[in-house]
Design a protein around this motif. Structure first.
Motif, mmCIF file in Angstrom:
data_model
loop_
_atom_site.group_PDB
_atom_site.id
_atom_site.type_symbol
_atom_site.label_atom_id
_atom_site.label_comp_id
_atom_site.label_asym_id
_atom_site.label_seq_id
_atom_site.Cartn_x
_atom_site.Cartn_y
_atom_site.Cartn_z
ATOM 1 N N ARG A 20 0.044 -21.319 -16.328
ATOM 2 C CA ARG A 20 0.083 -21.699 -17.706
ATOM 3 C C ARG A 20 -0.790 -20.932 -18.529
ATOM 4 O O ARG A 20 -2.075 -20.640 -18.256
ATOM 5 N N PHE A 21 -0.042 -20.495 -19.705
ATOM 6 C CA PHE A 21 -0.977 -19.775 -20.614
ATOM 7 C C PHE A 21 -0.104 -19.839 -21.834
ATOM 8 O O PHE A 21 0.798 -20.409 -22.094
ATOM 9 N N LEU A 22 -0.767 -19.436 -22.964
ATOM 10 C CA LEU A 22 -0.471 -19.513 -24.300
ATOM 11 C C LEU A 22 0.261 -18.054 -25.022
ATOM 12 O O LEU A 22 -0.297 -16.937 -24.404
ATOM 13 N N ILE A 23 1.500 -18.026 -25.444
ATOM 14 C CA ILE A 23 2.072 -16.899 -25.845
ATOM 15 C C ILE A 23 1.870 -16.954 -27.340
ATOM 16 O O ILE A 23 2.245 -17.843 -27.973
ATOM 17 N N PHE A 24 1.285 -15.727 -27.851
ATOM 18 C CA PHE A 24 0.852 -15.604 -29.360
ATOM 19 C C PHE A 24 2.121 -14.494 -29.788
ATOM 20 O O PHE A 24 2.336 -13.632 -29.474
ATOM 21 N N LEU A 25 2.754 -15.239 -31.065
ATOM 22 C CA LEU A 25 3.822 -14.236 -31.661
ATOM 23 C C LEU A 25 3.186 -14.142 -33.140
ATOM 24 O O LEU A 25 2.648 -15.256 -33.763
ATOM 25 N N SER A 26 3.038 -13.028 -33.585
ATOM 26 C CA SER A 26 2.638 -12.588 -34.853
ATOM 27 C C SER A 26 3.788 -11.688 -35.575
ATOM 28 O O SER A 26 4.433 -11.064 -34.886
ATOM 29 N N GLN A 27 4.171 -12.184 -36.896
ATOM 30 C CA GLN A 27 5.234 -11.293 -37.544
ATOM 31 C C GLN A 27 4.627 -11.176 -39.149
ATOM 32 O O GLN A 27 3.989 -12.168 -39.944
ATOM 33 N N ILE A 28 4.913 -10.095 -39.487
ATOM 34 C CA ILE A 28 4.789 -9.769 -40.845
ATOM 35 C C ILE A 28 6.205 -9.141 -41.309
ATOM 36 O O ILE A 28 6.653 -8.162 -40.900
ATOM 37 N N SER A 29 6.525 -9.586 -42.653
ATOM 38 C CA SER A 29 7.860 -9.503 -43.059
ATOM 39 C C SER A 29 7.829 -9.812 -44.631
ATOM 40 O O SER A 29 6.775 -10.247 -45.133
ATOM 41 N N ALA A 30 8.787 -9.423 -45.329
ATOM 42 C CA ALA A 30 9.111 -9.919 -46.693
ATOM 43 C C ALA A 30 8.945 -11.426 -46.817
ATOM 44 O O ALA A 30 8.403 -11.770 -47.822
ATOM 45 N N LYS A 31 9.308 -11.891 -45.839
ATOM 46 C CA LYS A 31 9.372 -13.429 -45.931
ATOM 47 C C LYS A 31 7.971 -14.130 -45.795
ATOM 48 O O LYS A 31 7.584 -15.036 -46.269
ATOM 49 N N TYR A 32 7.126 -13.244 -44.873
ATOM 50 C CA TYR A 32 5.760 -13.514 -44.455
ATOM 51 C C TYR A 32 4.700 -12.433 -44.834
ATOM 52 O O TYR A 32 4.343 -11.758 -43.935
ATOM 53 N N PRO A 33 4.631 -12.220 -45.886
ATOM 54 C CA PRO A 33 3.859 -10.744 -46.439
ATOM 55 C C PRO A 33 2.403 -11.073 -45.810
ATOM 56 O O PRO A 33 1.663 -10.107 -45.480
ATOM 57 N N LEU A 34 1.749 -12.140 -45.818
ATOM 58 C CA LEU A 34 0.360 -12.200 -45.408
ATOM 59 C C LEU A 34 0.359 -12.411 -43.748
ATOM 60 O O LEU A 34 -0.489 -12.724 -43.328
ATOM 61 N N GLY A 35 1.589 -12.847 -43.117
ATOM 62 C CA GLY A 35 1.575 -12.804 -41.519
ATOM 63 C C GLY A 35 1.873 -14.289 -41.341
ATOM 64 O O GLY A 35 1.558 -15.143 -42.294
ATOM 65 N N LYS A 36 2.365 -14.493 -40.178
ATOM 66 C CA LYS A 36 2.796 -15.904 -39.613
ATOM 67 C C LYS A 36 2.309 -15.668 -38.069
ATOM 68 O O LYS A 36 2.865 -14.769 -37.487
ATOM 69 N N GLU A 37 1.458 -16.669 -37.785
ATOM 70 C CA GLU A 37 0.999 -16.545 -36.384
ATOM 71 C C GLU A 37 1.312 -17.871 -35.856
ATOM 72 O O GLU A 37 0.994 -19.128 -36.278
ATOM 73 N N THR A 38 2.007 -17.899 -34.522
ATOM 74 C CA THR A 38 2.032 -19.201 -33.626
ATOM 75 C C THR A 38 1.912 -19.024 -32.292
ATOM 76 O O THR A 38 1.878 -17.996 -31.828
ATOM 77 N N PHE A 65 6.576 -7.278 -35.453
ATOM 78 C CA PHE A 65 6.478 -8.210 -34.539
ATOM 79 C C PHE A 65 5.377 -7.870 -33.574
ATOM 80 O O PHE A 65 5.450 -6.656 -32.835
ATOM 81 N N SER A 66 4.688 -8.917 -33.105
ATOM 82 C CA SER A 66 3.773 -8.675 -32.163
ATOM 83 C C SER A 66 3.550 -9.851 -31.092
ATOM 84 O O SER A 66 3.820 -10.990 -31.484
ATOM 85 N N VAL A 67 3.425 -9.539 -29.729
ATOM 86 C CA VAL A 67 3.444 -10.360 -28.840
ATOM 87 C C VAL A 67 2.224 -10.228 -27.809
ATOM 88 O O VAL A 67 1.836 -9.090 -27.626
ATOM 89 N N ALA A 68 1.370 -11.263 -27.467
ATOM 90 C CA ALA A 68 0.244 -11.249 -26.523
ATOM 91 C C ALA A 68 0.008 -12.523 -25.825
ATOM 92 O O ALA A 68 0.742 -13.658 -26.263
ATOM 93 N N THR A 69 -1.051 -12.600 -24.770
ATOM 94 C CA THR A 69 -0.955 -13.909 -24.096
ATOM 95 C C THR A 69 -2.369 -14.357 -24.250
ATOM 96 O O THR A 69 -3.357 -13.342 -24.559
ATOM 97 N N TYR A 70 -2.925 -15.394 -24.284
ATOM 98 C CA TYR A 70 -4.039 -16.178 -24.248
ATOM 99 C C TYR A 70 -4.128 -17.275 -23.162
ATOM 100 O O TYR A 70 -3.402 -17.671 -22.858
ATOM 101 N N ALA A 71 -5.465 -17.394 -22.739
ATOM 102 C CA ALA A 71 -5.754 -18.711 -21.938
ATOM 103 C C ALA A 71 -5.546 -19.808 -22.241
ATOM 104 O O ALA A 71 -5.606 -20.092 -23.793
#
Length: 92
Positions: A20-38, A65-71
């Protein structure tokens, strides 16, 4: 994301052979100029081919778009991957 399969040992793995772990998704675009992290909790077992799918809607134009994994279940975010993976794309 698609799993290549996980292995483990010990009584915890024998009771529940899932990693079990967390998937981190980050996106920066015209719709999310300051970024959106989930963060999304996932669980992969020993069988290769299990997958996690998440649809992203960045809006038109250039996107990053970025993807990383966290505990999971930690008081602070502990990375489980060395860096992350990033992509640039243009959406018409």
């Amino acid at each position: 994301m698609r799993s290549f399969g996980f292995t483990g040992n010990g009584p915890g793995w024998q009771r529940n052979p899932k990693c079990r772990f967390l998937i981190f998704l980050s996106q920066i675009s015209a719709k999310y100029p300051l970024g959106k992290e989930t963060f999304h909790p996932v669980s992969f077992g020993p069988r290769p081919g299990e997958k996690f799918v998440k649809e992203l809607n960045p809006g038109p134009g250039l996107g990053s778009f970025s993807v990383a994994t966290y505990a999971i279940n930690q008081p602070v975010r502990l990375p489980q991957s060395y860096g992350g993976v990033g992509f640039l794309t243009v959406v018409p």
